[in-house]
Design a protein around this motif. Structure first.
Motif, short mmCIF file in Angstrom:
data_model
loop_
_atom_site.label_atom_id
_atom_site.label_comp_id
_atom_site.label_asym_id
_atom_site.label_seq_id
_atom_site.Cartn_x
_atom_site.Cartn_y
_atom_site.Cartn_z
N ASN A 119 0.72 -1.35 0.49
CA ASN A 119 0.03 0.08 0.20
C ASN A 119 0.46 1.22 0.10
O ASN A 119 0.49 2.68 0.03
N THR A 120 1.86 1.07 -0.39
CA THR A 120 3.00 1.82 0.60
C THR A 120 4.01 2.26 -0.59
O THR A 120 5.51 1.27 -0.15
N PRO A 121 4.10 2.12 -1.76
CA PRO A 121 4.96 2.17 -2.60
C PRO A 121 6.10 3.30 -2.54
O PRO A 121 5.93 3.95 -1.56
N PRO A 122 7.46 3.21 -2.77
CA PRO A 122 8.66 3.67 -2.55
C PRO A 122 8.34 5.29 -3.57
O PRO A 122 8.04 5.22 -3.94
N LYS A 145 6.27 5.14 -13.53
CA LYS A 145 4.57 6.19 -13.65
C LYS A 145 2.93 5.62 -13.35
O LYS A 145 2.22 6.71 -12.91
N GLN A 146 3.15 4.02 -13.93
CA GLN A 146 1.90 3.64 -12.66
C GLN A 146 2.07 4.22 -11.16
O GLN A 146 1.03 4.22 -10.73
N TYR A 147 2.70 4.27 -10.46
CA TYR A 147 3.53 4.05 -9.02
C TYR A 147 3.62 5.47 -8.03
O TYR A 147 3.35 4.94 -7.51
N GLY A 148 4.33 6.00 -8.91
CA GLY A 148 4.51 7.53 -8.91
C GLY A 148 5.74 7.29 -7.93
O GLY A 148 6.28 8.38 -6.75
N PHE A 149 7.03 6.45 -8.57
CA PHE A 149 8.15 6.60 -7.75
C PHE A 149 9.51 6.95 -8.53
O PHE A 149 8.96 7.34 -9.91
N ARG A 150 10.41 7.70 -8.18
CA ARG A 150 11.36 8.38 -9.27
C ARG A 150 12.27 7.17 -9.11
O ARG A 150 12.54 6.12 -8.39
N ILE A 151 13.24 8.11 -10.15
CA ILE A 151 14.17 6.85 -9.95
C ILE A 151 15.80 6.92 -9.84
O ILE A 151 15.86 8.67 -10.51
N ILE A 152 16.71 6.52 -9.39
CA ILE A 152 18.27 6.75 -9.80
C ILE A 152 18.79 5.88 -10.03
O ILE A 152 19.03 4.61 -9.36
N GLU A 153 19.08 5.99 -11.41
CA GLU A 153 20.45 4.44 -12.05
C GLU A 153 21.37 4.43 -11.64
O GLU A 153 22.81 5.09 -11.08
N ASP A 154 22.01 3.15 -10.46
CA ASP A 154 23.08 3.29 -10.02
C ASP A 154 23.96 2.04 -11.26
O ASP A 154 24.82 1.32 -11.11
N ALA A 155 24.97 3.46 -12.23
CA ALA A 155 25.04 3.12 -13.43
C ALA A 155 27.03 3.16 -12.63
O ALA A 155 27.44 3.50 -13.44
#
Ligand SMILES: *Cc1c(COP(=O)(O)O)cnc(C)c1O
Length: 384
Positions: A119-122, A145-155
Motif C-alpha cells: 500500500n506504500t510504494p517507495p 509512472k503507474q506507482y509514482g516513484f522516481r528512479i536513480i540508476e546506479d550506473a
C-alpha cells in the motif's frame, strides 16, 4: 597476482594531470566542468555533476529527490552497500527487490509483484546495472509512472554501456544516473563519481548539495544580494567536490573509453568461447548482453552439485595467483542490515547467486595468455 580489475593509465593521462598541477587551479577550476561536459556529450544527458565518489553522488541524488524520514527507497540486494546506504543517510528506510537469476540485475517482475503487494510504494527505486548490463529500464520506467516513484540508476559499473540504442547515463528512463570512477571501474579519476540528469532543477540542486548548499546565483537567493562577494547557504549541503587534478585524469580517460569497452567486450566473448569449448559444468554470464554491456565484471558460477564448491574454487584460484573476487555479498545479509530486520531467505535469487559466484579477472590489459591460464586453472579443478 592477476587482479580482478585494474586501471589502464598511459603517459598522456599522466601528462594531463601534471598540466593541472602546474596550473592556477587544483580545484574549482575549468577542468571539472570540462570533464562534466565530455561525459554529458558522450551519454547524451543534458547535465553532469561530478563529485568525489559515486557514494556521494547517490547521497546527493536521494537528497535532490527529497528523500527523507518516513520515505522508502528500494534497491537491489546484489550490489555494493552504497546503493542502499544512500537512503539511510537521508533518514529514509530501505528495502530490496530480488534479482533476475540470469541478468543478476533487479528483476522487473519482482518489482511489479512487490509494488502490487504494497500500500506504500517507495519514493525512489535504485536499479543497479550489474556489471554494466542494463536493468529492464523500459518496464521499470513504466512502473514508475503507474506507482509514482522516481528512479536513480546506479550506473557505477557502466559508463560506455548501451541500453535500447542509447548510452547508459542518457537518463531516458531515469531522473538521475550515477557513474563511479574508482580504479576498478571502466574509467578512473582515482576516486570520483558523476550524476547525470536531464532535469534543470535537479542539476541545480545537485551542484548546490555538492558544495555546502551554497549558491552564488542571485536568481536563487532569498532577497537581494549584498554585493559581488556575496553567497547564500539555502540548503544543507556537503563538501563532495572533486578536484581538477582528478578530472584531468577523467578527461584523458574519456578519450579511451570506447577502446576500453571494445576490449572488455572482446575479452568477455573470448572467455565465453573458451569456457564453452571446455564443456565445464560452470555457469557463464551469457544472460548479460555481449554487445551492450560494459563488462565491468565477468562472473562465473560454480554450482555445488557439479562437484566444486565456490569456496574451493576461490581458494584454488587465489592460490594460483589469480585475484578473484566475489560481487556481491547480498546487502540484506550484512550484519548492519540484519540488525534492521532483514534475514537470510528474504531475497533467495540474490542469495543463491552469491553462493556460487566468483568474479574472474577482466580489464583492458589482461592478456590472452593470462585468460588461457585462468581457464586452464578452472579446468584443473574439475580434473581432480
Ligand atoms: C563502486 C560502486 C559504488 C560506489 O562507488 P564509489 O565511487 O567507490 O563511491 C556504488 N555502487 C556500485 C554498484 C558500485 O559498484
Amino acid at each position: 597476482m592477476i587482479p580482478y580489475g585494474r586501471q589502464h593509465i598511459t603517459e598522456d593521462d599522466i601528462a594531463s594531470v601534471v598540466e593541472v598541477l602546474r596550473s592556477d587551479f587544483l580545484t574549482q577550476g575549468q577542468t571539472v566542468p570540462a570533464f562534466e561536459s565530455a561525459v554529458a556529450a558522450y551519454t547524451g544527458a543534458k547535465h553532469a555533476i561530478a563529485a568525489n565518489s559515486a557514494t556521494s553522488c547517490l547521497h546527493m541524488a536521494c537528497m535532490a529527490l527529497d528523500v527523507g524520514p518516513g520515505d522508502m527507497v528500494w534497491t537491489a540486494p546484489n550490489s555494493f552497500v552504497a546503493s542502499a546506504n544512500c537512503a539511510l543517510y537521508c533518514g529514509a528506510d530501505v528495502d530490496f527487490v530480488d534479482i533476475d537469476p540470469d541478468s543478476f540485475c533487479m528483476s522487473a517482475d519482482a518489482l511489479a509483484a512487490k509494488l502490487a503487494a504494497t500500500n506504500t510504494p517507495p519514493k525512489v527505486v535504485i536499479p543497479v546495472h550489474f556489471s554494466g548490463h542494463s536493468c529492464d529500464m523500459k518496464r521499470i520506467h513504466a512502473l514508475s509512472k503507474q506507482y509514482g516513484f522516481r528512479i536513480i540508476e546506479d550506473a557505477s559499473h557502466c559508463i560506455g554501456a548501451r541500453y535500447d540504442g542509447k548510452k547508459i547515463g542518457s537518463c531516458a528512463y531515469a531522473d538521475i544516473a550515477v557513474f563511479s570512477f574508482h580504479p576498478v571501474k571502466i574509467i578512473t579519476t582515482g576516486e570520483g563519481g558523476m550524476c547525470m540528469t536531464n532535469d534543470d532543477g535537479l542539476a541545480v540542486a545537485l551542484s548546490r548539495l555538492r558544495s555546502h548548499g551554497i549558491t552564488r546565483d542571485t536568481e536563487h537567493m532569498r532577497g537581494a544580494s549584498d554585493g559581488p562577494w556575496y553567497y547564500q547557504q539555502i540548503a544543507l549541503g556537503y563538501n563532495y567536490r572533486i578536484t581538477d587534478i582528478q578530472c584531468a585524469l577523467g578527461l584523458s580517460q574519456m578519450t579511451k573509453l570506447d577502446a576500453f569497452i571494445a576490449k572488455r567486450r572482446a575479452l568477455a566473448g573470448r572467455y565465453h568461447a573458451l569456457f564453452q569449448a571446455s564443456g565445464l559444468p560452470i555457469r557463464l554470464p551469457t544472460g548479460q548482453s555481449l554487445e551492450d554491456s560494459s563488462w565491468h565484471l565477468y562472473v562465473v558460477r560454480f554450482p555445488e552439485a557439479a562437484g566444486v564448491t565456490r569456496r574451493a574454487a576461490f581458494e584454488a584460484l587465489r592460490e594460483a595467483g589469480i585475484g578473484v573476487n566475489v560481487h556481491y555479498i547480498p546487502i540484506h545479509v550484512q550484519p548492519f542490515y540484519k540488525a534492521r530486520g532483514f534475514k537470510q531467505g528474504d531475497f533467495p535469487n540474490a542469495e543463491t547467486y552469491y553462493s556460487e559466484a566468483i568474479s574472474i579477472p577482466l580489464y583492458p590489459d589482461i592478456t590472452h595468455e593470462q585468460q588461457d591460464y585462468i581457464v586452464a586453472t578452472i579446468k584443473a579443478l574439475y580434473d581432480q
